[in-house]
Design a protein around this motif. Structure first.
Motif, short mmCIF file in Angstrom:
data_model
loop_
_atom_site.label_atom_id
_atom_site.label_comp_id
_atom_site.label_asym_id
_atom_site.label_seq_id
_atom_site.Cartn_x
_atom_site.Cartn_y
_atom_site.Cartn_z
N HIS A 1 0.85 -1.20 0.00
CA HIS A 1 0.00 0.00 0.00
C HIS A 1 0.88 1.25 0.00
CE1 HIS A 1 -3.58 -2.38 0.69
NE2 HIS A 1 -3.01 -2.95 1.74
N SER A 2 0.93 1.94 -1.10
CA SER A 2 1.79 3.12 -1.20
C SER A 2 1.14 4.35 -0.55
CB SER A 2 2.12 3.42 -2.66
OG SER A 2 0.93 3.73 -3.37
N ARG A 3 -0.13 4.22 -0.21
CA ARG A 3 -0.82 5.34 0.41
C ARG A 3 -0.14 5.74 1.72
NH1 ARG A 3 -6.60 4.66 3.11
NH2 ARG A 3 -5.30 3.17 4.16
N ASN A 4 0.26 4.76 2.53
CA ASN A 4 0.91 5.06 3.81
C ASN A 4 2.25 5.75 3.59
OD1 ASN A 4 -1.14 3.94 5.37
ND2 ASN A 4 -0.31 1.88 5.12
N ARG A 5 2.98 5.34 2.56
CA ARG A 5 4.26 5.98 2.26
C ARG A 5 4.03 7.42 1.84
NH1 ARG A 5 7.15 4.84 -3.16
NH2 ARG A 5 5.10 5.61 -3.61
N ASP A 6 3.04 7.65 0.99
CA ASP A 6 2.74 9.00 0.52
C ASP A 6 2.30 9.90 1.66
OD1 ASP A 6 3.35 8.11 -2.00
OD2 ASP A 6 1.25 7.86 -2.62
N LEU A 7 1.45 9.38 2.55
CA LEU A 7 1.04 10.16 3.72
C LEU A 7 2.24 10.48 4.62
CD1 LEU A 7 -2.35 8.55 4.77
CD2 LEU A 7 -1.98 10.85 3.91
N GLY A 8 3.14 9.52 4.77
CA GLY A 8 4.34 9.75 5.57
C GLY A 8 5.20 10.86 4.97
N ILE A 9 5.32 10.87 3.65
CA ILE A 9 6.10 11.92 2.98
C ILE A 9 5.42 13.28 3.15
CG2 ILE A 9 6.85 12.77 0.72
CD1 ILE A 9 7.30 9.80 -0.04
N ILE A 10 4.11 13.32 3.02
CA ILE A 10 3.37 14.58 3.20
C ILE A 10 3.54 15.10 4.63
CG2 ILE A 10 1.05 15.58 3.35
CD1 ILE A 10 0.32 13.75 0.94
N PHE A 11 3.40 14.21 5.63
CA PHE A 11 3.57 14.63 7.02
C PHE A 11 5.00 15.10 7.29
CE2 PHE A 11 -0.10 11.63 8.13
CZ PHE A 11 -1.02 12.65 8.03
N PHE A 12 5.99 14.42 6.66
CA PHE A 12 7.38 14.83 6.84
C PHE A 12 7.62 16.22 6.25
CE2 PHE A 12 11.83 14.94 5.41
CZ PHE A 12 12.44 14.80 6.64
N LEU A 13 7.06 16.49 5.09
CA LEU A 13 7.21 17.82 4.49
C LEU A 13 6.53 18.89 5.33
CD1 LEU A 13 6.77 16.99 0.69
CD2 LEU A 13 8.88 17.58 1.91
N LEU A 14 5.35 18.58 5.86
CA LEU A 14 4.69 19.52 6.77
C LEU A 14 5.53 19.78 8.02
CD1 LEU A 14 0.96 18.39 6.52
CD2 LEU A 14 1.94 20.55 5.72
N LEU A 15 6.15 18.71 8.52
CA LEU A 15 7.03 18.86 9.68
C LEU A 15 8.20 19.78 9.36
CD1 LEU A 15 7.77 18.00 12.59
CD2 LEU A 15 9.08 16.14 11.57
N LEU A 16 8.78 19.65 8.19
CA LEU A 16 9.87 20.53 7.80
C LEU A 16 9.42 21.99 7.72
CD1 LEU A 16 11.76 18.49 5.05
CD2 LEU A 16 12.48 18.95 7.39
N ILE A 17 8.23 22.21 7.18
CA ILE A 17 7.70 23.57 7.08
C ILE A 17 7.50 24.17 8.47
CG2 ILE A 17 5.66 24.92 6.43
CD1 ILE A 17 5.43 23.04 3.97
#
Length: 147
Positions: free
Chosen positions: A44-60
């Motif tokens: 399921h790539s959805r979890n990976r994509d959500l993790g990347i989105i959350f990581f980018l938000l964390l960086l912001i």
């Protein structure tokens, strides 16, 4: 016109910083949760994509927090000068520090000091080690005091 009491400088709250910290902690928890779900279900790539989105938000939010910390440090350094100034004015005029209010959060030439119902303009020396108070009259007598 807004005046600030000594207690305002003692108890300045950093609500915005606390909200940013809470969001950062929430994003870290979401990243850990999504990484663990991704490791369990690799198809399921959805979890990976959500993790990347959350990581980018964390960086912001981390970048915003660093900017806020730099601003807060600069402002805190300036407000540290106000408490000794208020205490010096109170001591020189036989008052309690709580009876003296100023109209600025930074110590600069030309700020107003109010005590005993009268306003005074502050004239600072170039090196900032002494001051002169000159009676001043304000145009707007509506005053808000922040404590």
């Amino acid at each position: 016109m807004t005046f600030y009491a000594e207690s305002y400088f003692e108890q300045q709250q950093q609500l915005e910083s606390m909200i940013n910290y809470a969001i950062m902690v929430l994003l870290l928890i979401l990243i850990v949760f999504n990484v663990s779900r991704y490791l369990r279900h690799r198809l399921h790539s959805r979890n990976r994509d959500l993790g990347i989105i959350f990581f980018l938000l964390l960086l912001i939010f981390t970048g915003l927090q660093i900017t806020n910390l730099e601003h807060d440090y600069h402002q805190h350094a300036q407000t540290l000068q106000m408490r000794p100034f208020i205490q010096a004015v109170a001591k020189d005029h036989g008052l309690r520090a709580s009876q003296v209010v100023v109209n600025s959060t930074t110590l600069t030439d030309g700020i107003l000091v109010r005590f005993r119902g009268r306003d005074y303009r502050v004239n600072m020396s170039p090196n900032g080690d002494n001051y002169t108070l000159t009676r001043a009259h304000v145009v707007d007598h509506t005053v808000t005091i922040r404590k």
